[in-house]
Design a protein around this motif. Structure first.
Motif, PDB file in Angstrom:
ATOM      1  N   THR A  52       0.840  -1.192   0.000  1.00  0.00           N
ATOM      2  CA  THR A  52       0.000   0.000   0.000  1.00  0.00           C
ATOM      3  C   THR A  52       0.876   1.244   0.000  1.00  0.00           C
ATOM      4  O   THR A  52       1.912   1.282   0.657  1.00  0.00           O
ATOM      5  CB  THR A  52      -0.938   0.074   1.229  1.00  0.00           C
ATOM      6  N   PHE A  53       0.422   2.207  -0.755  1.00  0.00           N
ATOM      7  CA  PHE A  53       0.990   3.548  -0.741  1.00  0.00           C
ATOM      8  C   PHE A  53      -0.130   4.420  -0.179  1.00  0.00           C
ATOM      9  O   PHE A  53      -0.945   4.961  -0.921  1.00  0.00           O
ATOM     10  CB  PHE A  53       1.375   4.003  -2.152  1.00  0.00           C
ATOM     11  N   ALA A  54      -0.187   4.512   1.143  1.00  0.00           N
ATOM     12  CA  ALA A  54      -1.308   5.178   1.813  1.00  0.00           C
ATOM     13  C   ALA A  54      -1.435   6.644   1.410  1.00  0.00           C
ATOM     14  O   ALA A  54      -2.549   7.140   1.226  1.00  0.00           O
ATOM     15  CB  ALA A  54      -1.167   5.039   3.322  1.00  0.00           C
ATOM     16  N   LYS A  55      -0.314   7.323   1.272  1.00  0.00           N
ATOM     17  CA  LYS A  55      -0.328   8.744   0.911  1.00  0.00           C
ATOM     18  C   LYS A  55      -1.016   8.957  -0.435  1.00  0.00           C
ATOM     19  O   LYS A  55      -1.697   9.953  -0.648  1.00  0.00           O
ATOM     20  CB  LYS A  55       1.115   9.248   0.866  1.00  0.00           C
ATOM     21  N   HIS A  56      -0.854   8.004  -1.332  1.00  0.00           N
ATOM     22  CA  HIS A  56      -1.442   8.098  -2.672  1.00  0.00           C
ATOM     23  C   HIS A  56      -2.733   7.285  -2.800  1.00  0.00           C
ATOM     24  O   HIS A  56      -3.350   7.277  -3.862  1.00  0.00           O
ATOM     25  CB  HIS A  56      -0.444   7.611  -3.723  1.00  0.00           C
ATOM     26  N   LYS A  57      -3.090   6.575  -1.710  1.00  0.00           N
ATOM     27  CA  LYS A  57      -4.266   5.694  -1.693  1.00  0.00           C
ATOM     28  C   LYS A  57      -4.219   4.685  -2.850  1.00  0.00           C
ATOM     29  O   LYS A  57      -5.155   4.559  -3.637  1.00  0.00           O
ATOM     30  CB  LYS A  57      -5.564   6.500  -1.699  1.00  0.00           C
ATOM     31  N   ASN A 137      -1.433  10.252  -8.778  1.00  0.00           N
ATOM     32  CA  ASN A 137      -2.087  10.469  -7.487  1.00  0.00           C
ATOM     33  C   ASN A 137      -1.271  11.320  -6.521  1.00  0.00           C
ATOM     34  O   ASN A 137      -1.564  11.316  -5.331  1.00  0.00           O
ATOM     35  CB  ASN A 137      -2.391   9.112  -6.822  1.00  0.00           C
ATOM     36  N   LYS A 138      -0.263  11.996  -7.012  1.00  0.00           N
ATOM     37  CA  LYS A 138       0.531  12.841  -6.106  1.00  0.00           C
ATOM     38  C   LYS A 138      -0.361  13.941  -5.544  1.00  0.00           C
ATOM     39  O   LYS A 138      -1.082  14.593  -6.294  1.00  0.00           O
ATOM     40  CB  LYS A 138       1.735  13.435  -6.831  1.00  0.00           C
TER      41      LYS A 138
END
Length: 139
Positions: A52-57, A137-138
């Protein structure tokens, strides 16, 4: 008829990993070396994605072909042993994958699913898809 004894088949099946498969490790190491930071098997995210890349969901799943039903309609007839059990199990896995995708998408997540053999054979292409999604998604 199965070419292995019941005990041999049991031993083979018990050795199949649910996480940290070779393909997952390969993808993780590649992304890490490129400077991408992620969480592995994040249980706080519904469906426990492999990455998971939580910051980018962004939630990433690396699915094994057998257990997640790759080309299921054509391959389900090839299961010779304990058909009822395997058909029920794999069809439920397929259904669960759809439920997880729908829920995560409804919560604003981007879901990326890759077959393990695609990760193994086309790693560069998989990494490119992930990089493009992160760039999109940045915040």
């Amino acid at each position: 008829m199965d070419k292995f004894t019941k005990e041999q088949r049991s031993k083979i099946m018990s050795a199949i990993r649910g996480k940290d498969t070779k393909e997952e490790v390969l993808l993780c190491k590649t992304l890490w070396h490129l400077g991408y930071r992620y969480r592995k098997n994040n249980r706080k995210v519904f469906g426990t994605p492999d990455l998971t890349f939580a910051k980018h969901k962004i939630a990433i799943f690396v699915d094994g072909e057998f257990f997640h039903g790759y080309d299921w309609e054509n391959k389900k007839h090839k299961i010779q042993t304990n058909q009822e059990f395997w058909h029920k199990k794999i069809e439920r896995n397929i259904e669960r994958d759809k439920e997880v995708n729908e829920y995560l998408i409804s919560q604003g997540w981007t879901v990326l699913r890759f077959w393990s053999k695609k990760v193994k054979k086309n790693l560069d292409e998989v990494v490119k898809v992930i990089k493009n999604e992160i760039d999109k998604n940045k915040p």
